[in-house]
Design an enzyme around this catalytic site. Structure first.
Site, PDB file in Angstrom:
ATOM      1  N   CYS A  53       1.782   2.636   4.059  1.00 12.67           N
ATOM      2  CA  CYS A  53       2.296   2.648   2.498  1.00 12.67           C
ATOM      3  C   CYS A  53       3.112   3.930   2.353  1.00 12.67           C
ATOM      4  O   CYS A  53       3.999   3.445   1.237  1.00 12.67           O
ATOM      5  CB  CYS A  53       0.936   2.847   1.386  1.00 12.67           C
ATOM      6  SG  CYS A  53      -0.056   1.395   1.637  1.00 12.67           S
TER       7      CYS A  53
ATOM      8  N   LYS B 195      -1.285  -1.179  -6.970  1.00 10.83           N
ATOM      9  CA  LYS B 195      -0.103  -2.079  -6.347  1.00 10.83           C
ATOM     10  C   LYS B 195      -0.936  -3.161  -5.328  1.00 10.83           C
ATOM     11  O   LYS B 195      -1.947  -2.556  -4.623  1.00 10.83           O
ATOM     12  CB  LYS B 195       0.678  -0.994  -5.618  1.00 10.83           C
ATOM     13  CG  LYS B 195       0.158  -0.246  -4.461  1.00 10.83           C
ATOM     14  CD  LYS B 195       1.134   0.599  -4.191  1.00 10.83           C
ATOM     15  CE  LYS B 195       0.698   1.597  -2.916  1.00 10.83           C
ATOM     16  NZ  LYS B 195       0.312   0.888  -1.806  1.00 10.83           N
TER      17      LYS B 195
ATOM     18  N   ASP C  99      -1.911   6.457  -2.636  1.00 10.92           N
ATOM     19  CA  ASP C  99      -2.999   5.410  -2.071  1.00 10.92           C
ATOM     20  C   ASP C  99      -4.088   6.810  -1.706  1.00 10.92           C
ATOM     21  O   ASP C  99      -4.821   6.640  -0.744  1.00 10.92           O
ATOM     22  CB  ASP C  99      -2.690   4.783  -1.008  1.00 10.92           C
ATOM     23  CG  ASP C  99      -2.260   3.616  -1.660  1.00 10.92           C
ATOM     24  OD1 ASP C  99      -1.673   3.400  -2.733  1.00 10.92           O
ATOM     25  OD2 ASP C  99      -1.529   2.803  -0.854  1.00 10.92           O
TER      26      ASP C  99
HETATM   27  C1  C5J Z   1      -2.109   2.737   3.126  1.00 10.39           C
HETATM   28  C2  C5J Z   1      -3.219   0.815   4.670  1.00 10.39           C
HETATM   29  N1  C5J Z   1      -2.418   3.186   2.063  1.00 10.39           N
HETATM   30  N2  C5J Z   1      -3.022   1.906   5.692  1.00 10.39           N
HETATM   31  N3  C5J Z   1      -2.986   1.731   3.213  1.00 10.39           N
HETATM   32  O1  C5J Z   1      -1.346   3.038   3.970  1.00 10.39           O
HETATM   33  O2  C5J Z   1      -3.675  -0.036   4.709  1.00 10.39           O
END
Ligand code: C5J
Length: 237
Positions: A164, A131, A26
């Site tokens: 994540c 995802k 991400d």
């Molecule tokens: C991730 C989030 N990628 N913090 N998303 O950690 O909402």
């Protein structure tokens, strides 16, 4: 491909480089860039941006070593049909998933903010996994892709450490993968969550996996090309 030993917490990890994949979680513009969704929520995005350079170093080394490289993005279909209402109906009403944000609709596939930061742009042929959840295994074909490639160890980096990255590591651990998390190539808006998140992974003999750094892993990856320190090699397969 050689089998190498990597210095890590809670102890050194033996890694068969022919069975390793790098997964970058991400590293999306909306989380990392000034003027994105993360910044609009009042977060200091520079705390995340510091993971870009270490991610880039490990990405370059993984590509040079011929490892499978997988990129993930958190986000949803434009019609929100894959977004649980319980996830959408959260936070300030004007900053919810699907509303218009500074870089397009928030966490919607195809929007500018949903894309990966330019420094870590996927190369053609590198899988990009969209995802809908926090974990990279939930409602994706990641497990299938890894099993088809006989992967046993995941090098994990990205953001955010406690959300994540952590969810993915927990999912991977339950599926029998060894996760080696690169501390400096992960980041959080909350430095204390980052620190504790990493400690949780390595605690109790590595209850979720191992934690290391790019500095320690890069020489091991270089062994795949025959240039890293001979001392790291256990045997060639
Ligand atoms: C991730 C989030 N990628 N913090 N998303 O950690 O909402």
């Amino acid at each position: 491909m050689p089998v190498v030993v990597v210095a890590a917490e809670p102890g050194a990890l033996t890694v068969d480089l022919s069975r390793v994949a790098l997964i970058i979680i991400d590293m999306q513009r909306d989380f990392l860039e000034p003027g994105g969704f993360g910044a609009a929520l009042g977060n200091d995005v520079s705390l995340l941006a510091r993971a870009i350079a270490p991610c880039r170093r490990i990405l370059d080394a993984a590509r040079a070593a011929g490892l499978l490289v997988i990129h993930t993005r958190e986000g949803h279909r434009p019609d929100l049909s894959d977004a649980p209402p319980a996830k959408v109906q959260r936070g300030p009403a004007d900053k919810r998933i699907g509303t218009e944000g500074p870089m397009g609709r928030i966490l919607i596939r195809g929007e500018a903010g949903h894309d990966i930061v330019p420094a870590l742009a996927p190369l053609p042929g590198e899988p990009v996994l969209d995802k809908p959840g926090k974990g990279a295994f939930y409602q994706t074909d990641l497990d299938l892709m890894l099993r088809n490639r006989n992967v046993e160890t995941l090098l994990v980096c990205g953001v955010t450490t406690e959300v994540c990255v952590h969810t993915t590591v927990r999912e991977a651990n339950d599926r029998g993968y060894r996760c080696l998390v690169l501390a400096d190539a992960c980041a959080s808006y909350f430095p204390e969550f980052h620190e504790v998140g990493l400690r949780m992974i390595a605690a109790q003999g590595g209850i979720f996996g191992w934690v290391s750094t790019t500095e320690k892993v890069l020489p091991a990856l270089a062994r795949a090309g025959g240039t890293g320190p001979e001392s790291l090699r256990i045997r060639d397969e």
